[in-house]
Design a protein around this motif. Structure first.
Motif, PDB file in Angstrom:
ATOM      1  N   LYS A 191      -8.032   0.815  -2.678  1.00  0.00           N
ATOM      2  CA  LYS A 191      -8.210   1.362  -1.334  1.00  0.00           C
ATOM      3  C   LYS A 191      -8.686   2.804  -1.424  1.00  0.00           C
ATOM      4  CE  LYS A 191      -4.557  -1.570   0.579  1.00  0.00           C
ATOM      5  NZ  LYS A 191      -3.239  -1.607   1.260  1.00  0.00           N
ATOM      6  N   ASP A 192      -9.294   3.278  -0.340  1.00  0.00           N
ATOM      7  CA  ASP A 192      -9.817   4.649  -0.326  1.00  0.00           C
ATOM      8  C   ASP A 192      -8.717   5.677  -0.594  1.00  0.00           C
ATOM      9  OD1 ASP A 192     -12.337   3.693   0.196  1.00  0.00           O
ATOM     10  OD2 ASP A 192     -12.238   4.040   2.360  1.00  0.00           O
ATOM     11  N   GLU A 193      -7.503   5.410  -0.070  1.00  0.00           N
ATOM     12  CA  GLU A 193      -6.399   6.354  -0.274  1.00  0.00           C
ATOM     13  C   GLU A 193      -6.047   6.478  -1.747  1.00  0.00           C
ATOM     14  OE1 GLU A 193      -4.757   3.408   2.606  1.00  0.00           O
ATOM     15  OE2 GLU A 193      -6.817   3.727   1.967  1.00  0.00           O
ATOM     16  N   TYR A 194      -6.125   5.342  -2.484  1.00  0.00           N
ATOM     17  CA  TYR A 194      -5.830   5.390  -3.915  1.00  0.00           C
ATOM     18  C   TYR A 194      -6.891   6.220  -4.635  1.00  0.00           C
ATOM     19  CZ  TYR A 194      -3.276   1.054  -2.655  1.00  0.00           C
ATOM     20  OH  TYR A 194      -2.475   0.128  -2.065  1.00  0.00           O
ATOM     21  N   GLY A 199       0.809  -1.212   0.000  1.00  0.00           N
ATOM     22  CA  GLY A 199       0.000   0.000   0.000  1.00  0.00           C
ATOM     23  C   GLY A 199       0.840   1.258   0.000  1.00  0.00           C
ATOM     24  N   LYS A 215     -16.716  -0.580  -4.445  1.00  0.00           N
ATOM     25  CA  LYS A 215     -16.935   0.677  -3.731  1.00  0.00           C
ATOM     26  C   LYS A 215     -16.737   1.899  -4.620  1.00  0.00           C
ATOM     27  CE  LYS A 215     -15.634   3.042   0.545  1.00  0.00           C
ATOM     28  NZ  LYS A 215     -14.800   2.983   1.766  1.00  0.00           N
ATOM     29  N   HIS A 216     -15.763   1.831  -5.518  1.00  0.00           N
ATOM     30  CA  HIS A 216     -15.418   2.990  -6.340  1.00  0.00           C
ATOM     31  C   HIS A 216     -15.793   2.710  -7.795  1.00  0.00           C
ATOM     32  CE1 HIS A 216     -13.322   4.608  -2.878  1.00  0.00           C
ATOM     33  NE2 HIS A 216     -12.709   3.438  -2.743  1.00  0.00           N
ATOM     34  N   GLU A 218      -5.097  -5.433  -8.118  1.00  0.00           N
ATOM     35  CA  GLU A 218      -5.104  -5.118  -6.689  1.00  0.00           C
ATOM     36  C   GLU A 218      -6.407  -4.401  -6.362  1.00  0.00           C
ATOM     37  OE1 GLU A 218      -2.556  -2.551  -3.361  1.00  0.00           O
ATOM     38  OE2 GLU A 218      -1.793  -2.713  -5.404  1.00  0.00           O
ATOM     39  N   ASP A 219      -6.873  -4.569  -5.125  1.00  0.00           N
ATOM     40  CA  ASP A 219      -8.093  -3.899  -4.701  1.00  0.00           C
ATOM     41  C   ASP A 219      -7.846  -2.387  -4.597  1.00  0.00           C
ATOM     42  OD1 ASP A 219     -10.726  -3.690  -3.940  1.00  0.00           O
ATOM     43  OD2 ASP A 219     -10.369  -4.215  -1.842  1.00  0.00           O
ATOM     44  N   THR A 275       2.397   1.728  -3.396  1.00  0.00           N
ATOM     45  CA  THR A 275       1.400   2.161  -4.377  1.00  0.00           C
ATOM     46  C   THR A 275       1.144   3.650  -4.245  1.00  0.00           C
ATOM     47  OG1 THR A 275       0.341  -0.018  -4.343  1.00  0.00           O
ATOM     48  CG2 THR A 275      -0.964   1.818  -5.194  1.00  0.00           C
ATOM     49  N   SER A 285     -13.651  -2.816  -8.587  1.00  0.00           N
ATOM     50  CA  SER A 285     -13.943  -2.218  -7.285  1.00  0.00           C
ATOM     51  C   SER A 285     -15.449  -2.067  -7.115  1.00  0.00           C
ATOM     52  CB  SER A 285     -13.274  -0.844  -7.165  1.00  0.00           C
ATOM     53  OG  SER A 285     -13.615  -0.229  -5.939  1.00  0.00           O
TER      54      SER A 285
END
Length: 336
Positions: free
Chosen positions: A128-131, A102, A151-152, A125-126, A105, A149
């Motif tokens: 993440k909110d930070e990405y 993470g 979520k996004h 890769e999944d 990335t 994803s």
């Protein structure tokens, strides 16, 4: 001395503005004029200044590609497709190896932001909110490949992993196997790990074969060493097994290596089917039966999707599942 845009215009007998429009894909010239300018560029060996072009069209003509393992065989095939599409559209590619980390990335995303890339392809890769936050800051198109994803809302190009695992398991069942084990990925991997395990279990259930925990060994990764270490574990807890579904070709070939060391003949004593159809799957002995993902095509479609979004040929990209096939080779025995 290097030729300039002025030299190109003079040789083609057009204005500098016309050459600039052609270089930047803008309208306002005939096809005949475009041919003359293109010929002049080729004759002179003119190389457009990327910085100058960027000032005009606010593009750097580069895209960033992030892989969790650039040296992996799957990544190299996807990258081949991405680069093919990018170069066809006039873009250069910056490749980043995130190593599934993470922090790494995030570091590479910040680097791509500084480099002002025109778009990003994100692989395997999944999200993440930070990405996702950095994607918003960058304000460039993002396309996912071999991942998705929930979520996004980002467009993706991939194969249906649940369905692929289901068909692989069913392939073994149709060849008379009833005691089937699985060498899987991680329980914490929502992209490939969980869907492939669920597909395996669903196929067993569909054919009235009970699933019990001893039939499955999980791993943090999908590499050769993981498969090599997993097969002895699986045989120890499930000795009646006649066939194995491995969640990647590297896992499958690792399992074949372990079987050889244990003096277990593949496929006479143990059948194995893999997942991916990497180039190495037809080079190993015996050649591996596997679920074929169109990896190069996946990369190519993701590259085409991204460059179309950058050039505003498409205002919104539609996600796509590409078809898979089962490639029959020599590692699955038909039971009597």
């Amino acid at each position: 001395m290097n030729p300039t845009i002025k030299d190109v215009a003079k040789k083609a007998n057009v204005s500098i503005a016309t050459v600039s429009r052609i270089l930047n894909g803008l309208p306002g010239y005939s096809e005949d004029t475009k041919k003359k300018v293109t010929a002049a560029i080729a004759d002179l060996g003119y190389q457009p200044n990327a910085v100058a072009r960027g000032l005009i069209n606010r593009r750097t003509q580069t895209i960033g590609v992030l892989f969790p393992n650039v040296s992996g065989m799957l990544s190299s095939e996807v990258l081949e497709g991405v680069e093919r599409a990018a170069h066809e559209a006039g873009f250069s590619v910056i490749v980043c190896n995130t190593a599934s980390s993470g922090s790494r990335t995030l570091k590479y995303l910040r680097l791509l932001q500084e480099k002002r890339v025109d778009g990003v392809i994100f692989a395997s890769e999944d999200i993440k909110d930070e990405y996702a936050e950095i994607f918003k800051e960058m304000n460039v198109p993002v396309v996912l490949v071999s991942t998705a994803s929930q979520k996004h809302n980002l467009p993706f190009v991939r194969v249906n992993d649940f369905e692929g695992a289901y068909r692989a398991t069913e392939y073994l069942i149709h060849r008379g196997h009833r005691q089937i084990g699985m060498i899987g990925g991680s329980n914490y991997d929502p992209i490939a790990g969980v869907p492939r395990m669920e597909g395996f279990k669903a196929a067993l259930t569909k054919h009235s074969l009970p699933f019990i925990d001893k039939m499955l060994v999980t791993n943090e990764g999908y590499r050769f060493n993981d498969g090599q270490q997993s097969l002895p574990k699986l045989l120890h807890q499930f000795p009646e097994m006649t066939a194995v579904f491995a969640a990647s070709d590297e896992l499958a070939i690792g399992a074949m290596s372990a079987a050889h060391q244990l003096r277990i003949s593949v496929p006479d004593q143990l059948s194995i089917i893999g997942y991916d159809n990497l180039k190495i799957s037809e080079m190993c002995y015996p050649p591996l039966t596997t679920v074929s993902q169109p990896l190069v095509k996946m990369g190519e479609k993701a590259g085409e999707m991204l460059t179309a979004l950058i050039k505003e040929k498409e205002l919104e990209a539609k996600s796509m599942y590409l078809p898979f096939t089962i490639v029959e080779r020599q590692t699955v025995k038909r039971m009597k």
